[in-house]
Design an enzyme around this catalytic site. Sequence first.
Site, short mmCIF file in Angstrom:
data_model
loop_
_atom_site.label_atom_id
_atom_site.label_comp_id
_atom_site.label_asym_id
_atom_site.label_seq_id
_atom_site.Cartn_x
_atom_site.Cartn_y
_atom_site.Cartn_z
N ARG A 74 4.73 -66.20 13.25
CA ARG A 74 5.57 -66.07 14.45
C ARG A 74 4.78 -65.42 15.59
NH1 ARG A 74 10.84 -63.02 12.76
NH2 ARG A 74 11.51 -63.54 14.89
N GLN A 105 17.88 -59.40 22.40
CA GLN A 105 17.79 -59.43 20.94
C GLN A 105 16.44 -60.02 20.53
OE1 GLN A 105 21.68 -61.00 19.09
NE2 GLN A 105 21.87 -61.53 21.25
N HIS A 123 16.32 -55.29 19.22
CA HIS A 123 15.84 -55.54 17.85
C HIS A 123 14.33 -55.34 17.70
CE1 HIS A 123 19.63 -58.23 17.13
NE2 HIS A 123 19.90 -56.95 17.01
C1 BV8 Z 1 23.18 -53.24 10.63
C2 BV8 Z 1 14.78 -58.83 14.40
C3 BV8 Z 1 23.93 -51.39 9.40
C4 BV8 Z 1 14.00 -59.30 13.22
C5 BV8 Z 1 17.14 -59.44 14.10
C6 BV8 Z 1 29.78 -57.13 11.19
C7 BV8 Z 1 30.22 -58.36 10.78
C8 BV8 Z 1 29.36 -59.17 9.98
C9 BV8 Z 1 28.07 -58.76 9.63
C10 BV8 Z 1 27.66 -57.54 10.05
C11 BV8 Z 1 28.50 -56.73 10.80
N1 BV8 Z 1 27.82 -55.60 11.06
C12 BV8 Z 1 26.58 -55.67 10.49
C13 BV8 Z 1 26.46 -56.85 9.86
C14 BV8 Z 1 25.29 -57.31 9.15
C15 BV8 Z 1 24.23 -57.94 10.06
C16 BV8 Z 1 24.79 -59.16 10.75
O1 BV8 Z 1 25.25 -59.11 11.86
N2 BV8 Z 1 24.69 -60.30 10.01
C17 BV8 Z 1 25.10 -61.59 10.60
C18 BV8 Z 1 24.10 -62.66 10.14
C19 BV8 Z 1 26.49 -61.93 10.22
N3 BV8 Z 1 23.74 -56.98 11.06
C20 BV8 Z 1 22.73 -56.15 10.69
O2 BV8 Z 1 22.22 -56.17 9.58
C21 BV8 Z 1 22.26 -55.16 11.74
N4 BV8 Z 1 22.12 -53.87 11.14
O3 BV8 Z 1 24.31 -53.66 10.70
O4 BV8 Z 1 22.85 -52.06 10.01
C22 BV8 Z 1 23.55 -50.00 9.38
C23 BV8 Z 1 24.20 -49.16 10.24
C24 BV8 Z 1 23.88 -47.82 10.20
C25 BV8 Z 1 22.91 -47.36 9.28
C26 BV8 Z 1 22.24 -48.26 8.45
C27 BV8 Z 1 22.55 -49.61 8.52
C28 BV8 Z 1 20.84 -55.51 12.27
C29 BV8 Z 1 20.83 -56.83 12.93
C30 BV8 Z 1 19.43 -57.10 13.54
C31 BV8 Z 1 18.62 -58.03 12.67
N5 BV8 Z 1 17.34 -58.38 13.32
N6 BV8 Z 1 15.92 -59.71 14.66
C32 BV8 Z 1 13.22 -60.58 13.46
O5 BV8 Z 1 13.44 -61.21 14.51
O6 BV8 Z 1 12.39 -60.89 12.62
S1 BV8 Z 1 18.48 -60.48 14.42
C33 BV8 Z 1 17.79 -61.96 15.02
O7 BV8 Z 1 18.75 -62.94 14.77
C34 BV8 Z 1 17.55 -62.03 16.51
O8 BV8 Z 1 17.04 -60.82 17.02
C35 BV8 Z 1 18.96 -62.32 17.03
O9 BV8 Z 1 19.68 -61.16 17.20
C36 BV8 Z 1 19.58 -63.08 15.88
C37 BV8 Z 1 19.64 -64.53 16.22
O10 BV8 Z 1 20.77 -64.67 16.97
P1 BV8 Z 1 20.68 -65.43 18.42
O11 BV8 Z 1 19.69 -64.73 19.28
O12 BV8 Z 1 22.06 -65.57 18.87
O13 BV8 Z 1 20.00 -66.82 18.07
P2 BV8 Z 1 20.59 -68.07 17.24
O14 BV8 Z 1 19.41 -68.85 16.84
O15 BV8 Z 1 21.57 -67.59 16.24
O16 BV8 Z 1 21.40 -68.89 18.35
C38 BV8 Z 1 20.73 -69.40 19.47
C39 BV8 Z 1 21.81 -69.68 20.50
O17 BV8 Z 1 21.18 -70.17 21.68
C40 BV8 Z 1 22.80 -70.77 20.06
O18 BV8 Z 1 24.11 -70.38 20.44
C41 BV8 Z 1 22.34 -72.02 20.82
O19 BV8 Z 1 23.43 -72.87 21.12
C42 BV8 Z 1 21.78 -71.39 22.08
N7 BV8 Z 1 20.73 -72.14 22.76
C43 BV8 Z 1 19.73 -72.88 22.20
N8 BV8 Z 1 18.91 -73.36 23.17
C44 BV8 Z 1 19.39 -72.89 24.37
C45 BV8 Z 1 20.54 -72.10 24.10
N9 BV8 Z 1 21.25 -71.47 25.08
C46 BV8 Z 1 20.80 -71.63 26.37
N10 BV8 Z 1 19.69 -72.37 26.69
C47 BV8 Z 1 18.96 -72.99 25.74
N11 BV8 Z 1 17.89 -73.72 26.09
#
Ligand code: BV8
Length: 248
Positions: A74, A105, A123
């Site tokens: 990456r 993010q 992040h």
């Molecule tokens: C934590 C770094 C607890 C690493 C990343 C509540 C509900 C459910 C689950 C949870 C919750 N709370 C916590 C969780 C668990 C989890 C979570 O959310 N899981 C998800 C999968 C359900 N969260 C965590 O684990 C977080 N930590 O909760 O810790 C805690 C608390 C206290 C003490 C101890 C522990 C940590 C989350 C961070 C993880 N790290 N990245 C790396 O990159 O290697 S997340 C990573 O994925 C990215 O940073 C980003 O945030 C995420 C991807 O999401 P998006 O950016 O939205 O990208 P995606 O590909 O999904 O979508 C792209 C979008 O763009 C689409 O909508 C598409 O249509 C659109 N698009 C595409 N092309 C275009 C476009 N839009 C415009 N123009 C274009 N051209």
Amino acid sequence: MSAIPTPLLSAATAIGKARHICVLTGAGISAESGVPTFRDAQTGLWAKFRPEDLATPEAFARDPRRIWDWYEWRRELVRRVEPNAGHHALVHLAGLVPKLTLVTQNVDGLHQRAGSTGVIEYHGNILRDRCSAEGTLARRSARSVTGLPECARCGELLRPDVVWFGEAIPPLTMRDADAAVADCDVFLSIGTASVVYPAAGLAANARQCGAIVIEINTEPTALTPLADFSLRGPSGEVLPQLLQALRG
Ligand code: BV8
């Protein structure tokens, strides 16, 4: 009878009146630069892995070489690409409004390379190394026992300076983002599926504090029902159009 303003014109009007804009970006804003989103299937040898399964402390503990290979792959990709018109439009927008706070993010550093300042890296950043034992940024030791990047201070394994799933957002980062969310009067969510928490909860918090929520995405997302305006299209096209409308 005056024409009904398009969502883009209404969004531009709201931005034109704003005192403080908080912007949240996701992988979608870097897609047009050639950085695959998390939703996009991984390519090549990583196709069979879900990012959520690789970006965890457990996966690193189980097989640090595999995780380092993924991050080196990456990093190479991120070093080869350039910021796109969407990144550049946000730099210009910051110059047109009283105050803009950019929370991303993305771990690719493309906002900073485009010229954005004071970026809150929610992040982390893939291009920095941190000591997996001390938790602080660290230099690589010249010699490596394991053949993997090791800390020049304590010899323990280094890891990318990113927030893995199951790990908390650094408290100061969370504090700065929450402060901008609470103070902004326009919240602009760009290129995120709004499923990863706590980042995905920021828009609702901003709305709760009275902000107008504007979304830019090629697809409807979990945030769309909550957004005042949801602009459909690639951010590299919609953001320059928004600037155009703003400049009138
Ligand atoms: C934590 C770094 C607890 C690493 C990343 C509540 C509900 C459910 C689950 C949870 C919750 N709370 C916590 C969780 C668990 C989890 C979570 O959310 N899981 C998800 C999968 C359900 N969260 C965590 O684990 C977080 N930590 O909760 O810790 C805690 C608390 C206290 C003490 C101890 C522990 C940590 C989350 C961070 C993880 N790290 N990245 C790396 O990159 O290697 S997340 C990573 O994925 C990215 O940073 C980003 O945030 C995420 C991807 O999401 P998006 O950016 O939205 O990208 P995606 O590909 O999904 O979508 C792209 C979008 O763009 C689409 O909508 C598409 O249509 C659109 N698009 C595409 N092309 C275009 C476009 N839009 C415009 N123009 C274009 N051209």
